[in-house]
Design a protein around this motif. Sequence first.
Motif, mmCIF file in Angstrom:
data_model
loop_
_atom_site.group_PDB
_atom_site.id
_atom_site.type_symbol
_atom_site.label_atom_id
_atom_site.label_comp_id
_atom_site.label_asym_id
_atom_site.label_seq_id
_atom_site.Cartn_x
_atom_site.Cartn_y
_atom_site.Cartn_z
ATOM 1 N N SER A 186 -0.029 -1.600 0.405
ATOM 2 C CA SER A 186 0.134 0.344 0.185
ATOM 3 C C SER A 186 0.654 1.161 -0.075
ATOM 4 N N ILE A 187 0.587 2.393 -1.201
ATOM 5 C CA ILE A 187 1.353 3.661 -0.870
ATOM 6 C C ILE A 187 0.218 4.874 -1.011
ATOM 7 N N MET A 213 3.101 8.549 -3.832
ATOM 8 C CA MET A 213 3.306 8.412 -4.889
ATOM 9 C C MET A 213 3.436 9.959 -6.363
ATOM 10 N N GLY A 214 2.809 10.655 -5.946
ATOM 11 C CA GLY A 214 2.604 11.958 -6.758
ATOM 12 C C GLY A 214 3.618 12.479 -7.357
ATOM 13 N N GLN A 215 4.194 13.060 -6.237
ATOM 14 C CA GLN A 215 5.933 13.419 -5.679
ATOM 15 C C GLN A 215 6.651 12.855 -6.879
ATOM 16 N N ALA A 216 6.875 11.264 -6.852
ATOM 17 C CA ALA A 216 7.632 10.757 -7.542
ATOM 18 C C ALA A 216 7.504 10.256 -8.916
ATOM 19 N N PHE A 217 6.035 11.093 -9.357
ATOM 20 C CA PHE A 217 5.555 11.162 -11.194
ATOM 21 C C PHE A 217 6.013 13.042 -11.087
ATOM 22 N N GLY A 218 5.875 13.836 -9.645
ATOM 23 C CA GLY A 218 5.566 15.419 -9.868
ATOM 24 C C GLY A 218 3.776 15.592 -10.619
ATOM 25 N N TRP A 219 3.086 14.853 -9.978
ATOM 26 C CA TRP A 219 1.929 15.087 -10.226
ATOM 27 C C TRP A 219 0.931 15.355 -9.884
ATOM 28 N N SER A 220 -0.563 16.055 -9.084
ATOM 29 C CA SER A 220 -0.873 16.681 -8.461
ATOM 30 C C SER A 220 -2.055 14.678 -7.911
ATOM 31 N N VAL A 221 -2.032 14.823 -6.922
ATOM 32 C CA VAL A 221 -3.586 13.040 -6.415
ATOM 33 C C VAL A 221 -3.850 12.981 -7.885
ATOM 34 N N GLN A 222 -4.832 14.458 -7.627
ATOM 35 C CA GLN A 222 -6.378 13.849 -8.842
ATOM 36 C C GLN A 222 -5.942 13.420 -10.096
ATOM 37 N N GLU A 223 -4.466 13.638 -11.020
ATOM 38 C CA GLU A 223 -4.352 13.118 -11.870
ATOM 39 C C GLU A 223 -3.537 12.236 -11.856
ATOM 40 N N LEU A 224 -2.432 11.264 -10.557
ATOM 41 C CA LEU A 224 -2.014 10.791 -10.418
ATOM 42 C C LEU A 224 -3.470 9.374 -10.627
ATOM 43 N N GLU A 225 -4.292 9.547 -9.871
ATOM 44 C CA GLU A 225 -5.333 8.987 -9.313
ATOM 45 C C GLU A 225 -6.398 8.756 -10.758
ATOM 46 N N GLN A 264 -8.337 -0.753 -14.444
ATOM 47 C CA GLN A 264 -8.997 -1.025 -15.375
ATOM 48 C C GLN A 264 -8.920 -2.350 -16.265
ATOM 49 N N ALA A 265 -7.373 -1.464 -16.720
ATOM 50 C CA ALA A 265 -6.903 -2.114 -17.496
ATOM 51 C C ALA A 265 -6.331 -4.005 -17.570
ATOM 52 N N GLY A 266 -6.000 -3.686 -16.140
ATOM 53 C CA GLY A 266 -5.511 -5.217 -15.591
ATOM 54 C C GLY A 266 -4.034 -5.325 -15.351
ATOM 55 N N GLU A 267 -3.514 -4.118 -14.948
ATOM 56 C CA GLU A 267 -1.953 -3.708 -15.381
ATOM 57 C C GLU A 267 -1.547 -3.258 -13.813
ATOM 58 N N ILE A 268 -2.384 -3.373 -13.347
ATOM 59 C CA ILE A 268 -1.822 -2.928 -11.456
ATOM 60 C C ILE A 268 -3.014 -3.973 -11.031
ATOM 61 N N LYS A 269 -3.004 -5.073 -10.141
ATOM 62 C CA LYS A 269 -3.939 -5.043 -8.990
ATOM 63 C C LYS A 269 -4.447 -4.952 -7.959
ATOM 64 N N ALA A 270 -4.473 -4.077 -7.715
ATOM 65 C CA ALA A 270 -4.850 -2.504 -6.791
ATOM 66 C C ALA A 270 -6.555 -2.476 -6.595
ATOM 67 N N ARG A 271 -6.355 -1.632 -5.448
ATOM 68 C CA ARG A 271 -7.263 -0.540 -5.766
ATOM 69 C C ARG A 271 -7.560 0.358 -4.803
ATOM 70 N N VAL A 272 -8.261 1.750 -5.084
ATOM 71 C CA VAL A 272 -7.564 3.014 -4.162
ATOM 72 C C VAL A 272 -9.246 2.795 -3.058
ATOM 73 N N ASP A 273 -8.372 3.018 -2.019
ATOM 74 C CA ASP A 273 -9.124 3.922 -1.032
ATOM 75 C C ASP A 273 -8.910 5.514 -1.335
ATOM 76 N N ARG A 274 -10.850 5.924 -2.002
ATOM 77 C CA ARG A 274 -10.683 7.063 -2.044
ATOM 78 C C ARG A 274 -11.286 8.192 -1.116
ATOM 79 N N GLN A 275 -11.452 7.794 -0.004
ATOM 80 C CA GLN A 275 -11.591 8.782 1.332
ATOM 81 C C GLN A 275 -10.066 9.018 1.275
ATOM 82 N N ASN A 276 -9.075 7.783 2.011
ATOM 83 C CA ASN A 276 -7.833 8.192 2.849
ATOM 84 C C ASN A 276 -6.777 8.463 1.726
ATOM 85 N N LYS A 277 -7.161 8.393 0.614
ATOM 86 C CA LYS A 277 -5.882 8.512 -0.704
ATOM 87 C C LYS A 277 -4.843 7.849 -0.921
ATOM 88 N N ILE A 278 -5.544 6.492 -0.704
ATOM 89 C CA ILE A 278 -4.569 5.536 -1.037
ATOM 90 C C ILE A 278 -4.411 4.416 -1.254
#
Length: 513
Positions: free
Chosen positions: A405-406, A411-423, A431-445
Amino acid sequence: MAPPSPPSVPHSQATMDVDEIDEGSQQQLGSQLNAFKAAGKRRVVIDEAHPFELETYISSYSGRTYVDRLLHIMSTCPTLAPQALQLAVEEALKGRDTELYLEIFHRYQRAHAEARDEIPELSALAEPDQRWIEETNARNQAERTKLEVELKTYSSNMIKESIRMAHRDLGDFYRSLGEYTNALKHYTKSREFCTTSQHVLDMCMSVIELLMEQRNYSHIATYVFKAEAALDSASMVRGQSGPEAPAGAAQANKEKKNAERLRAQTKLDVATGLSHLGQSNYEKAAQTFLKAGPVKGLEDWTGKLIAPGDIAIYATLSALATFPRSTIRAQILDSDDFSMYIEQEPYIRELLESYMNNRFKNVLEILERYSTRHYLDIHLYQHVQNLTNLIRSKSLVLYFQPFSSIKLERMGQAFGWSVQELEQQVVALIQAGEIKARVDRQNKILKAKETDQRAALFAKAMKSGQDIQAANRKLLLRMRLQQADLVVKPPKGQSQGYSYGTGHASEFLSGDY
């Protein structure tokens, strides 16, 4: 949005003979290219964040590709059109293609129509030289008449070698005029009068050069295949001909033949890589470009068709988009031959090292900074957006791999993006199946999906048992076939076994009976 990729080549076209690229297919190709250009049109901006030195860039080229690249720059970056106009006119006046010369002025007028407030009118910079056009057309007509008379004379005398050379000269002449259909007709017609494999190889090389100039990517592979067959045959003939020479002379002769073959193969690899790139097959493009030999193997292609720096860019971007990092290190960073190409574009090494060292923010900054250079490339501009998206997606996947988890903010700082852009990027990859994970939108994790190790172990054990069971069935079937003497025996003089395998049990682990 990335521009549409060119249509794939049907099998019937891929195996066609040399005479089957007719005028209709040429016109169809032209309309397709125009559609791709319209779909992928993008106005390129040059500023401090996106630097570009036109004279430095264009100095790597000569001849028709010099003018073609300047015409492309006029279309995609109108602010450079005045400078490109002057350079293109100077180069066009060295040739004999009056249509290309007039196209320079027409292209500038279209650029001025798009940016009236940024660049001056054509009349304030240059006007077509009508006297040069008339004189050049007269010389071209005289040269055409002379070559056609020579061809008729040789044809009446039935001298095959002279007829072949006459068709070759006419092909070269029409190519210099930009009449690709007539040039291709005479090049392919010369095939009927080739008496050696070297002649066939020369003919195929001429056609490949023509198709590269024309950016007819789908047909390049056909002639590369024919050229490789002729190259193999020519190498065998050279190796068998001639009296025996002293040991030292024989070794020198062998090295000379190997060098000639390497130079020809380098050109064919570059042409194949360009064909794959033009058809958006990036993995094969990278593999083929990386097979190319030393820079000196390009010989007269350097500048006339492509620059070594272009090969470095095409191969690197395609590899970053498709290769794992172990392959990138082995085939690019540790390759002595390819390092000679990378030296032509210093930022390519910085891009590679940033990617290998997980400095993904720097990777994206380099891609953005040199995006102007990429969009102004006549072969690459249709694929820049797609390649950049693929590299960005791979970078995100690689960055998240070690984490369970991260926080999106980190993660956005590592790529130079805002949280919204990274999300947005992360959700698209999930959705494409490239990352097997889920986004906690409330805690932004971003949390990786937990794997049931016990269930995974059972599944692996079951699969191993099924594989062993299938292999045993196949071995039992083979034993019964041998007992029933239903085995095809090899001819006398050949070793026992099958031409397609050794009969080892491992060969029966795949496939169904």
